[in-house]
Write an enzyme that holds these catalytic residues in place. Structure first.
Site, mmCIF file in Angstrom:
data_model
loop_
_atom_site.group_PDB
_atom_site.id
_atom_site.type_symbol
_atom_site.label_atom_id
_atom_site.label_comp_id
_atom_site.label_asym_id
_atom_site.label_seq_id
_atom_site.Cartn_x
_atom_site.Cartn_y
_atom_site.Cartn_z
ATOM 1 N N ASP A 13 0.925 -0.607 0.185
ATOM 2 C CA ASP A 13 -0.473 0.039 -0.182
ATOM 3 C C ASP A 13 0.427 1.540 0.219
ATOM 4 O O ASP A 13 2.346 1.454 0.378
ATOM 5 C CB ASP A 13 -0.962 -0.306 1.281
ATOM 6 C CG ASP A 13 -0.436 -0.291 2.727
ATOM 7 O OD1 ASP A 13 0.560 -0.142 2.984
ATOM 8 O OD2 ASP A 13 -1.023 -1.457 3.707
ATOM 9 N N ASP B 82 -8.129 -3.615 13.675
ATOM 10 C CA ASP B 82 -9.857 -3.462 13.917
ATOM 11 C C ASP B 82 -9.235 -4.449 12.443
ATOM 12 O O ASP B 82 -11.018 -4.739 11.745
ATOM 13 C CB ASP B 82 -10.075 -1.945 12.729
ATOM 14 C CG ASP B 82 -9.127 -1.466 11.558
ATOM 15 O OD1 ASP B 82 -8.242 -2.317 11.299
ATOM 16 O OD2 ASP B 82 -9.451 -1.081 10.708
ATOM 17 N N HIS C 90 -7.870 -5.315 9.400
ATOM 18 C CA HIS C 90 -7.236 -5.241 8.559
ATOM 19 C C HIS C 90 -6.520 -5.493 8.324
ATOM 20 O O HIS C 90 -4.787 -5.372 8.976
ATOM 21 C CB HIS C 90 -7.356 -3.684 8.198
ATOM 22 C CG HIS C 90 -6.057 -2.619 8.647
ATOM 23 N ND1 HIS C 90 -6.361 -1.543 9.817
ATOM 24 C CD2 HIS C 90 -5.261 -2.215 8.454
ATOM 25 C CE1 HIS C 90 -5.744 -0.965 9.994
ATOM 26 N NE2 HIS C 90 -4.242 -1.352 9.100
ATOM 27 N N GLU D 31 -9.370 -2.157 4.901
ATOM 28 C CA GLU D 31 -10.560 -1.935 6.090
ATOM 29 C C GLU D 31 -11.462 -2.480 6.452
ATOM 30 O O GLU D 31 -12.333 -3.077 4.994
ATOM 31 C CB GLU D 31 -10.924 -0.531 6.340
ATOM 32 C CG GLU D 31 -9.860 0.495 6.185
ATOM 33 C CD GLU D 31 -9.270 0.940 7.376
ATOM 34 O OE1 GLU D 31 -9.631 -0.387 8.714
ATOM 35 O OE2 GLU D 31 -8.120 1.609 7.882
#
Length: 241
Positions: free
Chosen positions: A67, A135, A137, A142
């Site tokens: 990313d 979370d 990811h 996400e």
């Protein structure tokens, strides 16, 4: 299928990760999927030390990064291109033309995403290194990201931006709100996947990845469908297992 390794120090976590990567390096032209963040830094240090001490060459390796932020220049000190050069590429013998990092500073993000996915399709990643967000990811996929997703632009969750504020002088206002990321389907194409997770703040996400229901609300849970995933944890991250 998960192979779970629990280590009692970050150095041992990094050593286990390096052991796995070193096996991949025996291939003629290994293709590595690389991650940023704090989790793989110890692994990268061991790669550099091995290169300097034992002469292990990365000249034939191909690398793809997961990313990149949108909204900061490619050579901004907190861009992932800068991170990778500072923490790995500037210290080994990999040619610049063998390094692929998603472009986050272009004018047509959709075209840049399509071009990156097209480049990925020319290769088969031998080992994909991942961290995991608090979370759940992986990459910047996400919660709510489609399991069928390919390289795409994503809006970063508030929790992700809070977690990454430490790299931006603890100022969430400086953290970009969007990024380009390999999609979940892109990640799943790798032959072998290695997840590194440290700290109690990752325990819930690790549980969701391994033992929770397979749901797009925990993107990492897609890895339950992969045939070869090694997860290396410290005791804090493994506490719920």
């Amino acid at each position: 299928m998960f192979n779970i390794i629990i280590a009692d120090s970050y150095d041992k976590i990094s050593s286990e990760a390096f052991r796995i990567l070193k096996e991949i390096m025996l291939a003629d032209s290994p293709v590595l999927g690389l991650a940023t963040g704090s989790s793989p830094i110890g692994l990268y240090k061991k790669m550099i030390a091995d290169h300097n001490t034992n002469g292990t060459s990365y000249a034939k390796a191909i690398t793809f990064n997961l990313d990149e932020y949108i909204g900061i220049p490619a050579f901004h000190e907190q861009s992932y291109r800068s991170f990778m050069h500072e923490n790995l590429f500037d210290h080994i013998d990999i040619p610049e033309e063998n390094i692929y990092i998603p472009r986050g500073d272009g004018e047509d993000h959709a075209a840049d995403c399509a071009a990156y996915e097209a480049e990925l399709a020319k290769y088969h990643i031998d080992l994909q290194i991942l961290g995991i967000g608090s979370d759940g990811h992986i990459g910047f996929n996400e919660p709510g990201t489609s399991f069928d997703s390919l390289t795409h632009v994503t809006d970063l969750a508030e929790q992700t931006r809070k977690d990454n504020a430490r790299f931006f002088d603890d100022d969430i206002g400086q953290v970009p709100s969007q990024a380009v990321t390999m999609g979940l389907a892109s990640i799943m194409k790798a032959r072998k996947i290695l997840v590194i997770a440290c700290g109690a703040n990752k325990a819930e996400a690790v549980y969701g990845m391994i033992k929770g229901p397979q749901s797009e609300e925990c993107p990492a849970s897609i890895l339950q469908s992969h045939d070869d995933v090694t997860v290396i944890l410290d005791k804090e991250a493994a506490v719920r297992l």
